[in-house]
Design an enzyme around this catalytic site. Structure first.
Site, short mmCIF file in Angstrom:
data_model
loop_
_atom_site.label_atom_id
_atom_site.label_comp_id
_atom_site.label_asym_id
_atom_site.label_seq_id
_atom_site.Cartn_x
_atom_site.Cartn_y
_atom_site.Cartn_z
N SER A 168 90.59 20.87 42.98
CA SER A 168 89.55 21.73 43.56
C SER A 168 88.62 22.16 42.43
CB SER A 168 90.23 22.98 44.15
OG SER A 168 89.27 23.97 44.46
N TYR A 215 96.33 30.04 44.37
CA TYR A 215 95.59 28.79 44.57
C TYR A 215 94.98 28.32 43.25
CZ TYR A 215 92.40 25.56 47.02
OH TYR A 215 91.72 24.44 47.47
#
Ligand code: NAD
Length: 257
Positions: free
Chosen positions: A139, A152
């Site tokens: 990401s 995350y």
């Protein structure tokens, strides 16, 4: 380019980016293994339809990516793994001091540790086959941070590091390992964040998308699952043979800021 004869396992691929990547790999001729933890009739139908659409073998194998043994069993059950796409992922947004312990543990397990387990099971198969591609879906949050996404961001930075180690350990083999770092992609994971954000900022949907969600994405456009699938296909091509241990951002300029 043709990936005919190659078998691709894509974790977390009954929706979103995983399904988009599976579709592009199948379009390029790869046999694909779809995965999630649900094992529904729709999951199996999704695989059957994909196989029929692209004339490849497409199977669905249930495995919960939060469990080490199931991660490893997914690869063993597939029986072959030339292309491994570690994509399964979840999100939880909360301040560190309020972050539920079980959410932290689940995010680290699904978004990071699962890739360790599947890679450990897949590398011997790739070495035996004399070819392999590991594509980790990280990401922009593998390269930068945002508040309230501690687990995350930690997991995604972790997977970028793990990708580098995988590349070094396979550097002399015909195997590459890379991470794709998407910015915002319009998938169920992102869609789920829209209603709460609309409420929080008292904004309409379009304003939330442009001003809040895509605030850090200079292109002001979502990346698409097809673009991510195309990037994965590129990483499987001969042009990418010497690309290993790195990240490719598909983020509309986010990480250039
Ligand atoms: P999504 O919610 O559409 O898909 C997530 C997938 O993971 C689903 O197929 C789901 O079944 C699967 N999954 C979740 N928990 C699982 C478990 N325990 N075992 C097996 N499968 C499980 O989300 P998405 O947006 O397509 O996200 C896919 C990946 O892309 C994630 O790793 C996410 O972090 C990453 N990513 C997404 C975006 C984005 O904007 N959507 C941006 C950057 C990175």
């Amino acid at each position: 380019m043709s990936l005919k004869g190659k078998t691709a396992i894509i974790t977390g691929s009954n929706s979103g980016i995983g399904l988009g990547v599976a579709r592009e790999l199948a379009k390029a001729g790869a046999d694909v293994v779809l995965n999630s933890f649900t094992d529904s009739d729709e999951d199996h139908k999704l695989a059957a339809d994909l196989g029929a659409e692209f004339g490849v073998t497409a199977r669905y194998i249930k495995a919960d990516m939060s469990k080490a043994t199931e991660c490893r069993a997914l690869v063993e059950q597939a029986g072959a793994c030339d292309i491994l796409v570690n994509n399964a992922g979840i999100q939880h947004v909360s301040a560190i001091e309020d972050f539920p312990i079980e959410k932290w543990d689940a995010i680290i397990a699904i978004n990071l540790s699962s890739a360790f387990h599947t890679t450990a099971a897949a590398l011997p198969m790739m070495r035996k086959a004399g070819w392999g591609r590991v594509v980790n879906i990280a990401s922009a949050h593998g390269l930068t941070a945002s508040p309230y996404k501690s687990a995350y961001v930690a997991a995604k930075h972790g997977i970028v590091g793990f990708t580098k180690v995988t590349a070094l350990e396979t550097a002399e083999d015909p195997i590459t390992a890379n991470a794709i770092c998407p910015g915002y992609v319009h998938t169920p994971l992102v869609e789920a964040q829209i209603p709460d954000t609309m409420k929080k900022y008292d904004m309409d949907r379009e304003t939330v998308i442009r001003e809040v969600i895509l605030d850090r994405q200079p292109s002001k456009q979502f990346a698409t699952v097809e673009q991510l699938g195309g990037t994965a296909v590129f990483l499987c091509s001969s042009a990418a043979e010497q690309i290993t241990g790195t990240t490719i951002s598909v983020d509309g300029g986010w990480t250039a800021l």
